[in-house]
Design a protein around this motif. Structure first.
Motif, PDB file in Angstrom:
ATOM      1  N   ALA A  36      -3.016  -7.664  -6.260  1.00 20.64           N
ATOM      2  CA  ALA A  36      -4.342  -7.843  -6.848  1.00 20.64           C
ATOM      3  C   ALA A  36      -4.405  -6.892  -8.032  1.00 20.64           C
ATOM      4  CB  ALA A  36      -5.441  -7.531  -5.845  1.00 20.64           C
ATOM      5  N   VAL A  37      -4.660  -7.433  -9.214  1.00 17.39           N
ATOM      6  CA  VAL A  37      -4.611  -6.638 -10.434  1.00 17.39           C
ATOM      7  C   VAL A  37      -5.968  -6.658 -11.122  1.00 17.39           C
ATOM      8  CG1 VAL A  37      -3.550  -6.450 -12.717  1.00 17.39           C
ATOM      9  CG2 VAL A  37      -2.147  -7.066 -10.746  1.00 17.39           C
ATOM     10  N   ALA A  38      -6.422  -5.488 -11.540  1.00 13.02           N
ATOM     11  CA  ALA A  38      -7.625  -5.348 -12.358  1.00 13.02           C
ATOM     12  C   ALA A  38      -7.157  -4.932 -13.755  1.00 13.02           C
ATOM     13  CB  ALA A  38      -8.572  -4.308 -11.769  1.00 13.02           C
ATOM     14  N   PRO A  39      -7.011  -5.878 -14.686  1.00 11.69           N
ATOM     15  CA  PRO A  39      -6.437  -5.569 -16.005  1.00 11.69           C
ATOM     16  C   PRO A  39      -7.142  -4.432 -16.732  1.00 11.69           C
ATOM     17  CG  PRO A  39      -6.557  -7.935 -15.693  1.00 11.69           C
ATOM     18  CD  PRO A  39      -7.299  -7.324 -14.545  1.00 11.69           C
ATOM     19  N   GLU A  40      -8.454  -4.318 -16.566  1.00 14.89           N
ATOM     20  CA  GLU A  40      -9.215  -3.241 -17.217  1.00 14.89           C
ATOM     21  C   GLU A  40      -9.456  -2.066 -16.277  1.00 14.89           C
ATOM     22  OE1 GLU A  40      -9.761  -3.451 -20.423  1.00 14.89           O
ATOM     23  OE2 GLU A  40      -8.769  -5.426 -20.337  1.00 14.89           O
ATOM     24  N   GLY A  41      -8.891  -2.130 -15.097  1.00 15.03           N
ATOM     25  CA  GLY A  41      -9.056  -1.065 -14.122  1.00 15.03           C
ATOM     26  C   GLY A  41     -10.290  -1.235 -13.265  1.00 15.03           C
ATOM     27  N   ALA A  42     -10.319  -0.522 -12.143  1.00 17.24           N
ATOM     28  CA  ALA A  42     -11.446  -0.591 -11.210  1.00 17.24           C
ATOM     29  C   ALA A  42     -11.624   0.760 -10.545  1.00 17.24           C
ATOM     30  CB  ALA A  42     -11.207  -1.671 -10.151  1.00 17.24           C
ATOM     31  N   ASN A  43     -12.869   1.094 -10.243  1.00 23.79           N
ATOM     32  CA  ASN A  43     -13.145   2.276  -9.437  1.00 23.79           C
ATOM     33  C   ASN A  43     -12.953   1.929  -7.967  1.00 23.79           C
ATOM     34  OD1 ASN A  43     -13.766   3.976 -11.582  1.00 23.79           O
ATOM     35  ND2 ASN A  43     -15.914   3.355 -11.608  1.00 23.79           N
ATOM     36  N   ALA A  44     -12.502   2.903  -7.192  1.00 25.17           N
ATOM     37  CA  ALA A  44     -12.101   2.613  -5.816  1.00 25.17           C
ATOM     38  C   ALA A  44     -12.732   3.566  -4.820  1.00 25.17           C
ATOM     39  CB  ALA A  44     -10.580   2.687  -5.691  1.00 25.17           C
ATOM     40  N   ALA A  45     -12.901   3.034  -3.604  1.00 24.82           N
ATOM     41  CA  ALA A  45     -13.202   3.837  -2.416  1.00 24.82           C
ATOM     42  C   ALA A  45     -12.275   3.328  -1.331  1.00 24.82           C
ATOM     43  CB  ALA A  45     -14.659   3.687  -2.000  1.00 24.82           C
ATOM     44  N   VAL A  46     -11.749   4.225  -0.505  1.00 25.18           N
ATOM     45  CA  VAL A  46     -10.772   3.807   0.494  1.00 25.18           C
ATOM     46  C   VAL A  46     -10.958   4.586   1.778  1.00 25.18           C
ATOM     47  CG1 VAL A  46      -9.034   5.450  -0.327  1.00 25.18           C
ATOM     48  CG2 VAL A  46      -8.294   3.404   0.901  1.00 25.18           C
ATOM     49  N   MET A  47     -10.658   3.940   2.883  1.00 28.37           N
ATOM     50  CA  MET A  47     -10.626   4.587   4.189  1.00 28.37           C
ATOM     51  C   MET A  47      -9.313   4.220   4.862  1.00 28.37           C
ATOM     52  SD  MET A  47     -14.623   4.043   5.350  1.00 28.37           S
ATOM     53  CE  MET A  47     -14.543   5.186   6.728  1.00 28.37           C
ATOM     54  N   PHE A  48      -8.670   5.225   5.457  1.00 35.64           N
ATOM     55  CA  PHE A  48      -7.363   5.047   6.071  1.00 35.64           C
ATOM     56  C   PHE A  48      -7.427   5.283   7.577  1.00 35.64           C
ATOM     57  CE2 PHE A  48      -5.915   6.572   1.764  1.00 35.64           C
ATOM     58  CZ  PHE A  48      -5.290   5.391   1.378  1.00 35.64           C
ATOM     59  N   THR A  49      -6.357   4.884   8.251  1.00 37.48           N
ATOM     60  CA  THR A  49      -6.221   5.109   9.684  1.00 37.48           C
ATOM     61  C   THR A  49      -6.353   6.587  10.024  1.00 37.48           C
ATOM     62  OG1 THR A  49      -4.758   4.803  11.591  1.00 37.48           O
ATOM     63  CG2 THR A  49      -3.698   5.309   9.502  1.00 37.48           C
ATOM     64  N   SER A  50      -6.854   6.875  11.234  1.00 40.52           N
ATOM     65  CA  SER A  50      -6.911   8.249  11.722  1.00 40.52           C
ATOM     66  C   SER A  50      -5.702   8.584  12.596  1.00 40.52           C
ATOM     67  CB  SER A  50      -8.197   8.472  12.525  1.00 40.52           C
ATOM     68  OG  SER A  50      -8.214   7.640  13.668  1.00 40.52           O
ATOM     69  N   ASN A  51      -4.774   7.633  12.740  1.00 43.24           N
ATOM     70  CA  ASN A  51      -3.547   7.893  13.474  1.00 43.24           C
ATOM     71  C   ASN A  51      -2.782   9.037  12.813  1.00 43.24           C
ATOM     72  OD1 ASN A  51      -0.976   7.680  14.793  1.00 43.24           O
ATOM     73  ND2 ASN A  51      -1.405   5.527  15.226  1.00 43.24           N
ATOM     74  N   GLN A  52      -2.254   9.977  13.606  1.00 45.19           N
ATOM     75  CA  GLN A  52      -1.489  11.097  13.047  1.00 45.19           C
ATOM     76  C   GLN A  52      -0.144  10.651  12.501  1.00 45.19           C
ATOM     77  OE1 GLN A  52      -1.918  15.031  15.294  1.00 45.19           O
ATOM     78  NE2 GLN A  52      -2.439  13.544  16.882  1.00 45.19           N
ATOM     79  N   VAL A  53       0.366   9.544  13.019  1.00 42.33           N
ATOM     80  CA  VAL A  53       1.597   8.957  12.496  1.00 42.33           C
ATOM     81  C   VAL A  53       1.190   7.908  11.469  1.00 42.33           C
ATOM     82  CG1 VAL A  53       3.676   7.656  13.040  1.00 42.33           C
ATOM     83  CG2 VAL A  53       2.792   9.330  14.684  1.00 42.33           C
ATOM     84  N   VAL A  54       1.518   8.146  10.219  1.00 44.25           N
ATOM     85  CA  VAL A  54       1.090   7.230   9.162  1.00 44.25           C
ATOM     86  C   VAL A  54       2.297   6.703   8.399  1.00 44.25           C
ATOM     87  CG1 VAL A  54      -1.157   8.332   8.903  1.00 44.25           C
ATOM     88  CG2 VAL A  54       0.751   9.087   7.474  1.00 44.25           C
ATOM     89  N   ALA A  55       2.116   5.511   7.842  1.00 52.13           N
ATOM     90  CA  ALA A  55       3.167   4.876   7.071  1.00 52.13           C
ATOM     91  C   ALA A  55       3.285   5.491   5.681  1.00 52.13           C
ATOM     92  CB  ALA A  55       2.875   3.379   6.954  1.00 52.13           C
TER      93      ALA A  55
END
Length: 411
Positions: A36-55
């Motif tokens: 997924a590409v935003a040619p002019e860019g995009a502002n982001a917010a993200v939430m990740f897993t709370s698992n201690q083992v992460v990819a």
């Protein structure tokens, strides 16, 4: 300000392109690399897993979001390999694919956001990803077909793509939210902010509203809490869970105090729809069960009780055969760690009373309860008799098909 929330098949949000190709990662030969590409860019917010083992992509993604100040130009997602527990080689391969993607899509390295889903512990074929990038660029477009390619390519054990959208009309200008998700097993998301972290669930949300990253984060966290953090298929929290919200600003409509509540409602609606679709497409699922916990002292205790019931193999197997075994519900609530008086609890399956006053309800009708539980979807309502707090938690049954799928997943 004239604001109207619409639902249905509105146009896709402006400022984004989607695409997918076959990179040869999946043994099936299906689509397995999406962008997924935003040619002019995009502002982001993200939430990740709370698992201690992460990819590896979680580690790299956290770093990129921090380094770019929350700006994203390209999202790169592969299916068929989780790139987890692959050591330094996995991190290096993820970084190399981001560098190649940055060159391909014409952005800086830190503006590429990586994600992976699939088998844990298998060396990551970064060379296949890099080789497929020119074709991936050619595949990009902004039509329904392009968005669906993206949604299909991120699937693993999913049987159907999962998309949702809604729009807000602001003085004749449409602000759209579009979401694509994957997930059918290893689903008990516990997501938190990127720093610190709080089959895999991946969710990508796109909107053309103009909003700062701080505002997006404030809106995303409650939306996730009431949707993706309120579902469970099997009680396993993945190493790769990610929810990413991107705002391109291409609509020209700025998120302000007048619009905030309506936009939040629209975002919540999309998230709840995608969360429900994930459970409904769970591995081997034949019944979707909503646990409606009420009368609790606080929302946290209500959720703790719901999770205890949702993760009970005895409850889940009873649901698979439509067995109204209310004793299992009470037992799971009882060992949840939440203190309560069993004599104050009232339990209903659908509209059938099954438990009250510390024993089986005098109005319990096993045949009627069994009939309710034969439906594809139904609600189990539990009133704790303690207060005014509650929660709704969506889960499912546990079937032989789930065991079959996961017994030989890696072989």
């Amino acid at each position: 300000m004239d604001v109207e929330v619409k639902t249905g098949r509105e146009a896709l949000p402006q400022g984004f392109q989607w695409g997918a190709v076959k990179a040869g990662i999946k043994a099936s030969g299906n689509l397995d690399l999406a962008a997924a590409v935003a040619p002019e860019g995009a502002n982001a917010a993200v939430m990740f897993t709370s698992n201690q083992v992460v990819a590896a992509p979680i580690t790299v993604g956290r770093s990129h979001i921090a380094s770019s100040g929350g700006r994203v130009r390209a999202v790169l997602v592969n299916a068929g390999n989780a790139n987890c527990a692959t050591g330094k080689a996995g991190i290096d391969a993820c970084s190399a694919t981001c560098a190649a993607a940055a060159e391909t899509f014409g952005c800086i390295f830190d503006e590429v956001f990586p994600s992976s889903t699939g088998i844990i512990g298998v060396p990551f074929p970064g060379d296949k990803v890099v080789a497929a990038l020119p074709g991936l660029k050619i595949s990009l477009g902004a039509t329904e077909e392009h968005a669906e390619l993206f949604a299909k390519a991120i699937m693993t054990t999913d049987t159907k793509m999962k998309v949702a959208r809604t729009a807000i009309d602001v003085n004749g200008v449409s602000v759209t939210i579009f979401g694509a998700a994957k997930g059918a097993g290893m689903i008990h998301p516990r997501l938190g902010p990127p720093v610190p972290p709080h089959a895999t669930m991946l969710v990508y949300l796109f909107t053309d509203i103009a909003a700062e990253g701080t505002d997006l984060r404030e809106l995303l966290q409650p939306a996730v809490h009431q949707s993706f953090n309120s579902i469970s298929i099997d009680g396993d929290t993945s190493t790769n869970d990610t929810v990413l919200l991107l705002a391109s600003g291409a609509s020209g409509v700025k998120l302000d105090s007048m619009l905030r509540e309506r936009f939040a409602d629209a975002l919540n609606r999309v998230c709840r729809t995608l969360a429900h679709k994930i459970v409904d497409d769970g591995e081997g699922v034949t019944h979707v069960v909503t646990l409606d916990i009420s009368g609790a002292r606080n929302e946290a205790e209500a959720r703790q009780i719901a999770r205890s019931i949702a993760h009970s193999p005895l409850c889940k197997t009873a649901w698979s055969s439509a067995d109204p075994n209310w004793g299992r519900l009470m037992a799971a609530a009882g060992y949840s760690g939440v203190e309560f008086d069993p004599e104050n609890v009232i339990v209903r399956i659908g509209d059938v009373p099954v438990y009250e006053g510390g024993m089986r309800s005098p109005n319990f009708d096993e045949t009627k309860a069994h009939k309710v539980m034969q439906q594809r979807e139904y609600t189990i309502a539990i009133h704790m008799g303690q207060g005014d707090a509650g929660c709704r938690f969506v889960t499912c049954d546990l079937t032989e098909e789930y065991v079959r799928i996961n017994a030989d997943y890696s072989t």
